[in-house]
Write a protein that holds these residues in place. Structure first.
Motif, mmCIF file in Angstrom:
data_model
loop_
_atom_site.group_PDB
_atom_site.id
_atom_site.type_symbol
_atom_site.label_atom_id
_atom_site.label_comp_id
_atom_site.label_asym_id
_atom_site.label_seq_id
_atom_site.Cartn_x
_atom_site.Cartn_y
_atom_site.Cartn_z
ATOM 1 N N GLY A 82 0.793 -1.223 0.000
ATOM 2 C CA GLY A 82 0.000 0.000 0.000
ATOM 3 C C GLY A 82 0.823 1.270 0.000
ATOM 4 N N TRP A 83 0.600 2.135 1.013
ATOM 5 C CA TRP A 83 1.235 3.449 1.068
ATOM 6 C C TRP A 83 2.758 3.374 1.063
ATOM 7 N N GLN A 84 3.324 2.242 1.499
ATOM 8 C CA GLN A 84 4.778 2.131 1.532
ATOM 9 C C GLN A 84 5.409 2.359 0.155
ATOM 10 N N LEU A 85 4.667 1.983 -0.900
ATOM 11 C CA LEU A 85 5.200 2.113 -2.251
ATOM 12 C C LEU A 85 5.419 3.566 -2.649
ATOM 13 N N GLN A 86 4.732 4.501 -1.988
ATOM 14 C CA GLN A 86 4.960 5.915 -2.293
ATOM 15 C C GLN A 86 6.346 6.369 -1.861
ATOM 16 N N ALA A 87 6.981 5.642 -0.952
ATOM 17 C CA ALA A 87 8.324 6.010 -0.494
ATOM 18 C C ALA A 87 9.414 5.539 -1.454
ATOM 19 N N VAL A 88 9.075 4.636 -2.370
ATOM 20 C CA VAL A 88 10.097 4.061 -3.248
ATOM 21 C C VAL A 88 10.732 5.098 -4.177
ATOM 22 N N PRO A 89 9.963 5.923 -4.912
ATOM 23 C CA PRO A 89 10.617 6.893 -5.809
ATOM 24 C C PRO A 89 11.572 7.853 -5.106
ATOM 25 N N PRO A 90 11.164 8.532 -4.001
ATOM 26 C CA PRO A 90 12.139 9.414 -3.355
ATOM 27 C C PRO A 90 13.320 8.680 -2.743
ATOM 28 N N ALA A 91 13.081 7.460 -2.242
ATOM 29 C CA ALA A 91 14.201 6.701 -1.672
ATOM 30 C C ALA A 91 15.210 6.330 -2.750
ATOM 31 N N TRP A 92 14.714 5.876 -3.890
ATOM 32 C CA TRP A 92 15.586 5.429 -4.974
ATOM 33 C C TRP A 92 16.258 6.605 -5.684
ATOM 34 N N CYS A 93 15.453 7.599 -6.063
ATOM 35 C CA CYS A 93 15.962 8.703 -6.882
ATOM 36 C C CYS A 93 16.733 9.751 -6.081
ATOM 37 N N SER A 94 16.284 10.031 -4.855
ATOM 38 C CA SER A 94 16.848 11.148 -4.095
ATOM 39 C C SER A 94 17.824 10.735 -2.999
ATOM 40 N N ILE A 95 17.803 9.464 -2.586
ATOM 41 C CA ILE A 95 18.682 9.038 -1.498
ATOM 42 C C ILE A 95 19.726 8.037 -1.977
ATOM 43 N N VAL A 96 19.270 6.961 -2.598
ATOM 44 C CA VAL A 96 20.196 5.870 -2.929
ATOM 45 C C VAL A 96 21.063 6.197 -4.138
ATOM 46 N N LEU A 97 20.456 6.469 -5.290
ATOM 47 C CA LEU A 97 21.246 6.626 -6.514
ATOM 48 C C LEU A 97 22.254 7.776 -6.472
ATOM 49 N N PRO A 98 21.960 8.897 -5.805
ATOM 50 C CA PRO A 98 22.992 9.947 -5.738
ATOM 51 C C PRO A 98 24.193 9.563 -4.888
ATOM 52 N N SER A 99 24.074 8.509 -4.070
ATOM 53 C CA SER A 99 25.143 8.181 -3.133
ATOM 54 C C SER A 99 25.819 6.840 -3.393
ATOM 55 N N ARG A 100 25.227 5.978 -4.225
ATOM 56 C CA ARG A 100 25.815 4.652 -4.448
ATOM 57 C C ARG A 100 25.204 4.009 -5.688
ATOM 58 N N THR A 101 25.816 2.949 -6.139
ATOM 59 C CA THR A 101 25.297 2.201 -7.273
ATOM 60 C C THR A 101 24.324 1.138 -6.773
ATOM 61 N N PRO A 102 23.476 0.610 -7.653
ATOM 62 C CA PRO A 102 22.602 -0.499 -7.252
ATOM 63 C C PRO A 102 23.380 -1.697 -6.727
ATOM 64 N N GLN A 103 24.565 -1.926 -7.294
ATOM 65 C CA GLN A 103 25.385 -3.046 -6.845
ATOM 66 C C GLN A 103 25.876 -2.828 -5.407
ATOM 67 N N GLN A 104 26.198 -1.598 -5.072
ATOM 68 C CA GLN A 104 26.633 -1.292 -3.707
ATOM 69 C C GLN A 104 25.484 -1.450 -2.716
ATOM 70 N N LEU A 105 24.279 -1.077 -3.137
ATOM 71 C CA LEU A 105 23.116 -1.275 -2.273
ATOM 72 C C LEU A 105 22.872 -2.768 -2.055
#
Length: 291
Positions: A82-105
């Motif tokens: 449900g609502w948890q899926l709304q957190a995926v775009p900002p987590a992926w685009c604004s937190i994870v990808l600017p700081s590491r690669t998918p492989q590092q995650l």
């Protein structure tokens, strides 16, 4: 490999529910769950105002289109998240990808699971990872879809911050600083000062706690259904808790409990699973400590 930008509304042939939603109106329009074609569970519960009136629950049109597309991959599981899926775009685009690669995650997740496996081995029980394959598949699809729709330029340069490469719907609210819970993808009860039955208030969530919650949801380590608010520990405590000795000491305590009869094997399995999820959150906090 070249990244294909997300199609603009005018270029879409609206053959699916999500394409039609994406093509109609303005992407920043705020829609009700009914207007978006989504169950209410996809919109966070915003609680009540000071006059005991339920706050309106709305979702941006572009976010709603994203949710519909993810829902089509696995309706039953998506509806559970449900609502948890709304957190995926900002987590992926604004937190994870600017700081590491998918492989590092992925390596971070694997390292956290290895700690859980080690604890289970010392307890003589099986290990169940925090995220099963089905949920992992859906979360991976969701983050890929988020990247395609909301931040294709950032996807093309993982580990580097690309200014102005993330669309509004996928930007971290508050820019990583404190933010009102009503401006996040989280329900009102995630506010640190939330008390059931008391309306009003604009409790602020700290930037570190918000980031930790979002990334935890992205990889499935967050126990969001327990309404457990993650706490940003002091950096020296985080480092201590990540040492191998912590696994050994915790295993010793649990073994004593199993011998005494106040800890069952099933509870030991659950403890190892939780330990893996907590380990990921500790590693994520440790990253912030080093920045």
């Amino acid at each position: 490999m070249a990244i294909t930008p997300a199609p603009q509304p005018s270029a879409i042939t609206p053959t699916t529910a999500w394409d039609r939603l994406w093509a109609e109106g303005r992407l920043h329009d705020n829609l009700s769950a009914k207007e978006a074609g989504l169950p209410d569970t996809y919109l966070p519960d915003r609680g009540e105002d000071a006059y005991d009136r339920p706050r309106k629950r709305r979702v941006r049109r572009d976010m709603a289109a994203f949710l519909l597309r993810v829902r089509a991959e696995d309706l039953q599981l998506a509806d559970q998240l449900g609502w948890q899926l709304q957190a995926v775009p900002p987590a992926w685009c604004s937190i994870v990808l600017p700081s590491r690669t998918p492989q590092q995650l992925a390596a971070q997740v694997a390292k956290a699971n290895a700690r859980g496996q080690e604890l289970a081995r010392r307890l003589g029980v099986g290990f169940v990872p925090p995220v099963d394959r089905r949920k992992q598949r859906l979360l991976t699809f969701a983050r890929d879809e988020a990247g395609r729709r909301f931040c294709p330029r950032q996807v093309a340069s993982p580990g580097q911050h690309i200014p102005d490469s993330v669309s509004t719907a996928a930007r971290l609210p508050g820019g990583g600083k404190g933010v009102d819970v009503l401006d996040t993808a989280l329900p009102a009860y995630y506010s640190p000062g939330y008390l059931p039955g008391i309306g009003g208030g604009t409790d602020s969530i700290g930037g570190d706690d918000l980031r930790l919650a979002y990334v935890g949801i992205l990889v499935g380590s967050a126990r969001v259904n327990e309404r457990a608010w993650p706490t940003a520990l002091d950096c020296y405590l985080v480092e201590d808790l990540l040492r191998p000795a912590e696994v050994i000491e915790y295993a010793s305590r649990l073994r004593e409990g199993m011998k005494a009869g106040w800890t069952t094997k099933r509870e030991a399995v659950e403890a190892a699973t939780k330990f893996a999820g907590d380990s990921f959150d500790l590693m994520e906090t440790h990253r912030r400590c080093r920045e």
